[in-house]
Write a protein that holds these residues in place. Sequence first.
Motif, PDB file in Angstrom:
ATOM      1  N   TYR A  22      11.614  33.620  14.632  1.00  0.00           N
ATOM      2  CA  TYR A  22      11.188  32.463  15.407  1.00  0.00           C
ATOM      3  C   TYR A  22      11.624  32.617  16.860  1.00  0.00           C
ATOM      4  N   PRO A  23      10.756  32.275  17.817  1.00  0.00           N
ATOM      5  CA  PRO A  23      11.095  32.468  19.240  1.00  0.00           C
ATOM      6  C   PRO A  23      12.298  31.629  19.668  1.00  0.00           C
ATOM      7  N   ARG A  64       1.871  28.934  12.094  1.00  0.00           N
ATOM      8  CA  ARG A  64       1.205  29.459  10.893  1.00  0.00           C
ATOM      9  C   ARG A  64       0.925  30.947  11.045  1.00  0.00           C
ATOM     10  N   HIS A  65       0.470  31.364  12.205  1.00  0.00           N
ATOM     11  CA  HIS A  65       0.204  32.786  12.449  1.00  0.00           C
ATOM     12  C   HIS A  65       1.493  33.609  12.397  1.00  0.00           C
ATOM     13  N   ARG A 113       1.847  36.743  10.007  1.00  0.00           N
ATOM     14  CA  ARG A 113       2.062  38.056  10.618  1.00  0.00           C
ATOM     15  C   ARG A 113       3.251  38.791  10.007  1.00  0.00           C
ATOM     16  N   HIS A 114       4.274  38.059   9.645  1.00  0.00           N
ATOM     17  CA  HIS A 114       5.497  38.687   9.128  1.00  0.00           C
ATOM     18  C   HIS A 114       5.624  38.594   7.606  1.00  0.00           C
ATOM     19  N   GLY A 115       4.553  38.188   6.927  1.00  0.00           N
ATOM     20  CA  GLY A 115       4.596  38.104   5.470  1.00  0.00           C
ATOM     21  C   GLY A 115       5.610  37.098   4.961  1.00  0.00           C
ATOM     22  N   LEU A 116       5.837  36.044   5.724  1.00  0.00           N
ATOM     23  CA  LEU A 116       6.910  35.114   5.375  1.00  0.00           C
ATOM     24  C   LEU A 116       6.525  34.119   4.288  1.00  0.00           C
ATOM     25  N   ALA A 163      -6.714  37.574   3.827  1.00  0.00           N
ATOM     26  CA  ALA A 163      -5.294  37.625   4.199  1.00  0.00           C
ATOM     27  C   ALA A 163      -4.731  36.240   4.520  1.00  0.00           C
ATOM     28  N   LYS A 164      -5.423  35.468   5.336  1.00  0.00           N
ATOM     29  CA  LYS A 164      -4.921  34.148   5.710  1.00  0.00           C
ATOM     30  C   LYS A 164      -4.890  33.209   4.515  1.00  0.00           C
ATOM     31  N   ASN A 165      -5.930  33.278   3.686  1.00  0.00           N
ATOM     32  CA  ASN A 165      -5.969  32.409   2.512  1.00  0.00           C
ATOM     33  C   ASN A 165      -4.927  32.826   1.481  1.00  0.00           C
ATOM     34  N   ARG A 166      -4.695  34.134   1.373  1.00  0.00           N
ATOM     35  CA  ARG A 166      -3.645  34.615   0.472  1.00  0.00           C
ATOM     36  C   ARG A 166      -2.276  34.091   0.922  1.00  0.00           C
ATOM     37  N   ALA A 167      -2.033  34.158   2.224  1.00  0.00           N
ATOM     38  CA  ALA A 167      -0.757  33.667   2.755  1.00  0.00           C
ATOM     39  C   ALA A 167      -0.576  32.188   2.433  1.00  0.00           C
ATOM     40  N   GLN A 168      -1.635  31.404   2.601  1.00  0.00           N
ATOM     41  CA  GLN A 168      -1.525  29.977   2.300  1.00  0.00           C
ATOM     42  C   GLN A 168      -1.271  29.734   0.822  1.00  0.00           C
TER      43      GLN A 168
END
Length: 318
Positions: free
Chosen positions: A45-46, A112-113, A117-120, A294-299
């Motif tokens: 996280y920034p 969300r990105h 991006r980091h597979g979190l 990919a995005k739907n899998r992450a969700q």
Amino acid sequence: MPKQPAFPGLRYAMKKKVTRREQFLAEMDAVVPWGRLLALIAPYYPKAGPKGGRPPMPLETMLRVYFLQNWYALSDPMAEETLYDSEAMRRFAGIELGDDRIPDETTILNFRHLLERHGLTEALFTEVNAHLADKGISLRSGTLIDATIIDAPSSTKNKAGARDPEMSSTKKGNEWYFGMKAHIGVDADSGVAHSLDTTTARVHDSQVWDALLHGDEDSVWADKGYVSAEREAGFRRAGKIWGVMRKAPKAGELHPLDARINRIIASVRAKVEHPFRVIKRQFGHVKTRYRGLAKNRAQLFTLFALGNLFLMRRKLLA
């Protein structure tokens, strides 16, 4: 003459009725292992820069807003709007109107990105299950296996002028569906989803098997779509229970004994539907929200993690 408006916090404190939304958020606030999940995300996280500038939103606020998105099927713009509209959601997110910044839709999208991006989200799923195991909710007995279709928009009325190329069509019964599949392995004792995989809709359920097993099963339970003589032989050799429903021979009828076995198997594997019911009925996730797998899998990893906490909330709160 209009009434002088009360302070929002005072007005909220004087409420006499607790709404279902407030009760749900209070329960989930109590069962989410916030410390463990925040520790996973914090390294990515920034941070505020040495030259100052606008500091990032608090990490916990962003994670809470992200969970609200998933619980209430909110897009990024709707998540921002709902935070302005709902006192219950602002309180859950730790935001005081007038005192704290409300994250705008771009900030919500960027968070969300970052998780994608980091597979979190997969890490969150794993950490939630580790938390449940630490609380004595076992994830190491038999495994129930099943898949569900997540519909995707089939319309071509969009910027690309085409359907999502990573989704596909499949026929189930006499109906055609367009979208993707979520494949899960569920603990036969607790009903907790311990594994998840995703594919495009045309991939047959039986092609996703090994990824759904944790390896220590004493039994495995599934419907007729997972029939495999080779897998059955290997599983039985290990002295384990093969609970895959029996299939009638081609142009023949199911033997009465197999029909009885199927009824027993069906009663055991009924629990596999519970995680699907939670994400589709409780959380309202009936269609893919994003383009691409990919995005739907992450969700989906987030949804099933939150679904596990929802299913186990009574035990966790006891």
